[in-house]
Design an enzyme around this catalytic site. Structure first.
Site, PDB file in Angstrom:
ATOM      1  N   LYS A  13      52.710  36.345  44.106  1.00  0.00           N
ATOM      2  CA  LYS A  13      53.530  36.225  42.934  1.00  0.00           C
ATOM      3  C   LYS A  13      55.334  36.107  43.333  1.00  0.00           C
ATOM      4  O   LYS A  13      55.806  37.098  43.670  1.00  0.00           O
ATOM      5  CB  LYS A  13      53.428  37.596  41.721  1.00  0.00           C
ATOM      6  CG  LYS A  13      52.139  37.418  41.096  1.00  0.00           C
ATOM      7  CD  LYS A  13      51.225  38.617  41.638  1.00  0.00           C
ATOM      8  CE  LYS A  13      50.007  38.519  40.973  1.00  0.00           C
ATOM      9  NZ  LYS A  13      48.813  39.555  41.596  1.00  0.00           N
ATOM     10  N   TRP A  41      52.934  31.224  40.971  1.00  0.00           N
ATOM     11  CA  TRP A  41      51.865  32.119  41.811  1.00  0.00           C
ATOM     12  C   TRP A  41      51.466  30.838  42.999  1.00  0.00           C
ATOM     13  O   TRP A  41      51.605  29.783  42.911  1.00  0.00           O
ATOM     14  CB  TRP A  41      50.597  31.680  40.821  1.00  0.00           C
ATOM     15  CG  TRP A  41      50.482  33.048  40.049  1.00  0.00           C
ATOM     16  CD1 TRP A  41      51.319  34.007  39.873  1.00  0.00           C
ATOM     17  CD2 TRP A  41      49.376  33.182  38.929  1.00  0.00           C
ATOM     18  NE1 TRP A  41      50.992  34.797  38.964  1.00  0.00           N
ATOM     19  CE2 TRP A  41      49.774  34.438  38.382  1.00  0.00           C
ATOM     20  CE3 TRP A  41      47.916  32.557  38.793  1.00  0.00           C
ATOM     21  CZ2 TRP A  41      48.639  34.995  37.452  1.00  0.00           C
ATOM     22  CZ3 TRP A  41      47.211  32.992  37.823  1.00  0.00           C
ATOM     23  CH2 TRP A  41      47.475  34.358  37.143  1.00  0.00           C
ATOM     24  N   THR A  78      28.253  47.078  43.886  1.00  0.00           N
ATOM     25  CA  THR A  78      29.336  46.266  44.492  1.00  0.00           C
ATOM     26  C   THR A  78      30.087  46.639  45.640  1.00  0.00           C
ATOM     27  O   THR A  78      30.356  48.182  45.631  1.00  0.00           O
ATOM     28  CB  THR A  78      30.322  45.716  43.256  1.00  0.00           C
ATOM     29  OG1 THR A  78      31.167  46.941  43.059  1.00  0.00           O
ATOM     30  CG2 THR A  78      29.705  45.064  42.092  1.00  0.00           C
ATOM     31  N   GLU A 119      27.891  40.978  39.887  1.00  0.00           N
ATOM     32  CA  GLU A 119      27.615  41.057  38.386  1.00  0.00           C
ATOM     33  C   GLU A 119      27.220  39.780  37.907  1.00  0.00           C
ATOM     34  O   GLU A 119      26.990  39.784  36.703  1.00  0.00           O
ATOM     35  CB  GLU A 119      29.200  41.266  38.082  1.00  0.00           C
ATOM     36  CG  GLU A 119      29.827  42.660  38.302  1.00  0.00           C
ATOM     37  CD  GLU A 119      30.694  42.725  39.738  1.00  0.00           C
ATOM     38  OE1 GLU A 119      30.313  41.760  40.387  1.00  0.00           O
ATOM     39  OE2 GLU A 119      31.494  43.450  39.993  1.00  0.00           O
TER      40      GLU A 119
END
Lengths: 548, 548
Positions: free
Chosen positions: A443, A448, A187, A331
């Site tokens: 945040k 959010w 990755t 993944e």
């Protein structure tokens, strides 16, 4: 009670045998930049894969599960390595040629690559690193490029075509365990060391079946797929393996990834399908606007690797190209979701579905986990971190202590699910909408704010070319959004105009107070917005911020 | 080197969870013979499968891998059993209601079925057998029918709907091993004892993926499939399980399998797809000719279970229904081949491909074995017995000595491949053409004559309704073909006319000398020509033979 079914392993070998016989006349066309592209049938790929396996085993001594790396563009030879290396029992390691040099070195050493097959055009990148690539004993060079760059290197150098020449065109492929390692990718994480994902024969086989299901790409041997997404980027989304199941023809751009040659190869080779990340589609759109081409052969394109701005999707709709959004990651092999609208919805509703990340296939189980670790309902409003489970989803990373896999707690749940790091919602009918990377969520005062939502709203403005929004520290609110905007040439809009435009779509408390114009959004090696860089530029005071 | 992929089992449970959530609004419509058919969503099937599992475990004490049999038509309740029984860890045993009584008894005892779920309309068939069905402790009755037929039976009798009522609509499905037994079918072999094939969760899951691949049935949630092929016949070709992956809607005929109600349900419910054996399609065609109906919703039908006469395929072509030939058997789950023409062939050539059995999918390896055990090339001319290998192909039969699987040498090769008993050729691009059952090939003077080829040629004559050709003993040649012909009403052709017609298509030395007219071709319980019966009628002198 025992099943009476045969115990036949699911292997890459099986894909190779099937594709090179039943679909032997399907073709891989590789762009060369010359008058005629290069063409090779699946039957020829099968024979040359056998020759490559003979060469690797008999001349280079590749044995067991040794790693054979590739530093290559998308081309027929790279597909040969895709099949020969896993089918002989070794492990294919695709190297990401866009990684910074130090990461490439780290990865080659970490994977213990014994052989690198490299395109000649990439020798300027590879040659200077060779002294540091201690595990590498053999370099195999394919295609045009200056071989003298390798003079004096402490490795054995081979010509790809010379290695294959005269070798038998059949190979007694070993019967492999389907859970055996077949291929690996690292990755290109923006933080920390790269992490190795090791695909098994089983995971590649099952993922290939999924790619060929009606509700994924849905292609047949009547299609030709232009695979712009690099083979070093999650195995080009699994397409080179998958097409050997169904005979889908491939059009490979090699190193010609600029908008102009892409537009030319679409016009000349008439692919019905294409796969690429959004930035490629942005560039191609600009090219087509400047220099119109006949791209009407293109029926469907998959956009993945990053969220697709709605404006981009609509632009291609107007060109008659149906954009299909997909989500995945290294993944997840990568097919995690595909955004095909469900049956029976109106055209208007269909667009809403198409702008989501898409629906999970049967092989991918999904759940949302809230800040407190609770699992949230699929109600279309509860936002949590997406966790996934399935036979082509990673459950660990390669190479912990003593060569054991390792499972960092921020990447895998205690019960083995992959924590994607993506925050989103799931509708009752299983459509995922990602609102942010967990680390990019802003945040603000206990609420959010989605950076992606702000970006999409900004990029819908006709004078905005690109926009990236990141969280920056704020004394009062903890964090607040910073809007960084790339304007189109000749744009006249100022921040106030853009802010008023945003206010039409976004709740007022979410509107950024901090704005800056940048020449281009920094990108990672695979074309994603690199927000880490922007945050650092802001922290270092390098950006010219207008606050209001 | 270890793969880092999650080890997630491929189970029927996963199909159930996926279909009942992501495709929760897809529907199963069951014909009732009344004004309105019965409709149930996949979400409801999911809830009711959980209720059924609770009932089976808590009230009937079903545990471990006990067998739960079904004696049912195609309907929503039967699909509930398809999911609940394997997902709870038990084994679903679908009983073929067309088998002779003594075979049904033998099979129930051999499988040790503890429970039978039966449609009320089938009680007249089941009730008289009950005293002999010694392993059976529970009968669960679903749908209309006279319950009093069970009075006095030495079993516990339950009402399906009463059992489910009030049970929890969720079940804590166990995590199963994918190689565990999930379901079983017995082959209705025309010779010898029936043989049990035990499907695993893995084989059903992989087969379901294959059914949903673009080059198999190629359906999406925009489709509705009319499933005429019975659920007791190789799991209705795997369709009920497969559709839970992709949300394809099902239309189930229940006991209304006559041409008239089938035509009515097509007109009213507008399926886009249908699956059945050739005799059903013959009957439907006659019905549509006599009583025209609007069947234009039907886009594609799969014909399998026996070779489709070319004349039948052409007749449906004229109705705008694209017939797709498929081949398989109980031992192959059953998807073995699907006859989709390869890309780029002309319309004329396409018909040639469509009349083959079709192309092997990646999951099915195939080879032809000659009389001497040698493996023959895929050259389109070398004829041999077809042998297949793959993860959804049987490698043994259920219940040898001590409950071990057994592998009769005439059914499995030494290296574990299934010997299909079918003789055919394979083209270089992997298309299978079956010419005969190994046992039906006519061995005439050291040469093989294909009975199927003669039958197809005969059935192409406009006055021939059906024709079966069998081998009969011949002093000079060993064996010679006997032609048994069913003429259409009002036909005037005599044997000489038919023989001259045959001679236009068939080599002279292959032409039958023996001819007879019969009122109908004897059929097996699944609608195939029962040549065993014809051979016996001939041997017993029951046929009126004209020889010339």
């Amino acid at each position: 009670m025992l099943s009476t079914m045969q115990d036949v392993p699911l292997t890459v070998t099986r894909l190779l045998k099937h594709g090179s016989t039943v679909h032997g006349t399907s073709r891989i066309t590789t762009w060369t930049g010359e008058d005629e592209p290069h063409r090779r049938t699946f039957a020829e790929i099968g024979e040359r894969s056998a020759q490559l396996a003979h060469a690797l085993r008999d001349e280079l001594g590749v044995a067991d599960d040794q790693r054979v790396a590739t530093l290559m563009w998308n081309n027929a030879e790279h597909v040969e390595a895709y099949f020969a290396v896993p089918a002989m029992g070794a492990v294919l390691h695709t190297l990401n040629l866009r990684l910074p040099a130090e990461q490439l070195v780290w990865i080659v050493r970490h994977a213990a690559d014994r052989v690198i097959i490299v395109n000649g055009s990439l020798l300027p990148l590879l040659a200077p690193l060779l002294p540091q690539l201690t595990p590498v004993e053999h370099i195999v060079v394919s295609g045009p490029g200056d071989r003298s760059l390798l003079d004096g290197a402490d490795v054995q150098v081979h010509e790809y075509e010379e290695l294959l020449a005269g070798k038998p065109t059949a190979y007694d492929w070993p019967e492999l365990d389907e859970r055996q390692a077949a291929a690996m990718c690292y990755t290109s994480g923006t933080t920390g060391e790269p992490k190795g994902v090791v695909y098994s024969h089983r995971s590649i086989y099952l993922h290939s079946m999924q790619v060929n299901m009606t509700q994924s790409m849905g292609l047949t041997d009547e299609d030709t797929g232009l695979i712009v997404v690099p083979q070093f980027h999650v195995n080009a989304w699994g397409l080179p393996h998958a097409v050997f199941m169904t005979g889908v023809n491939l059009l490979m751009p090699d190193r010609f990834l600029q908008p102009a040659p892409l537009a030319e190869m679409i016009e000349r080779e008439r692919p019905t399908y294409a796969a690429a990340v959004p930035t490629i589609w942005q560039g191609l759109l600009a090219e087509l606007t400047a220099n119109p081409r006949d791209i009407e052969s293109l029926d469907q394109v998959t956009i993945g690797g990053a969220a697709c701005p709605p404006s981009l999707m609509e632009a291609y709709d107007k060109l008659g190209v149906r954009v299909c959004h997909a989500w995945g990651m290294t993944e997840t092999s990568p097919l995690g979701t595909v955004a095909r609208p469900p049956a029976g919805v109106s055209e208007a509703d269909a667009m809403g579905y198409r702008l989501t990340q898409g629906r999970f296939p049967a092989g991918v189980e999904a759940r949302l986990t809230g800040p407190g670790g609770e699992h949230l309902p699929w109600d279309g409003t509860s936002a949590g971190e997406l966790e996934v489970r399935g036979p082509w989803i990673a459950g660990a990373y390669y190479g912990g202590a003593d060569g054991e896999p390792f499972r960092p707690a921020d990447k895998f749940s205690e019960d083995g699910w992959l924590k994607t790091g993506d925050v989103g919602i799931i509708s009752p009918d299983g459509f995922l909408t990602l609102t942010d990377r967990a680390k990019d969520v802003i945040k603000s005062g206990g609420e959010w704010i989605s950076s992606v939502e702000l970006e999409n709203a900004l990029m819908a403005h006709p004078e905005v070319a690109e926009a990236a929004v990141v969280a920056v520290p704020d004394e009062k609110w903890g964090e607040r959004p910073l809007a960084t905007v790339v304007l189109k040439e000749g744009a006249t809009a100022d921040f106030e105009v853009l802010r008023d435009f945003l206010a039409e779509h976004i709740a007022r408390w979410q509107l950024p107070e901090r704005w800056t114009i940048i020449p281009t959004v920094p990108k990672t090696s695979v074309g994603k917005f690199d927000k880490k860089v922007i945050r650092k530029q802001y922290a270092d005071g390098e950006l010219d911020i207008k606050k209001f």
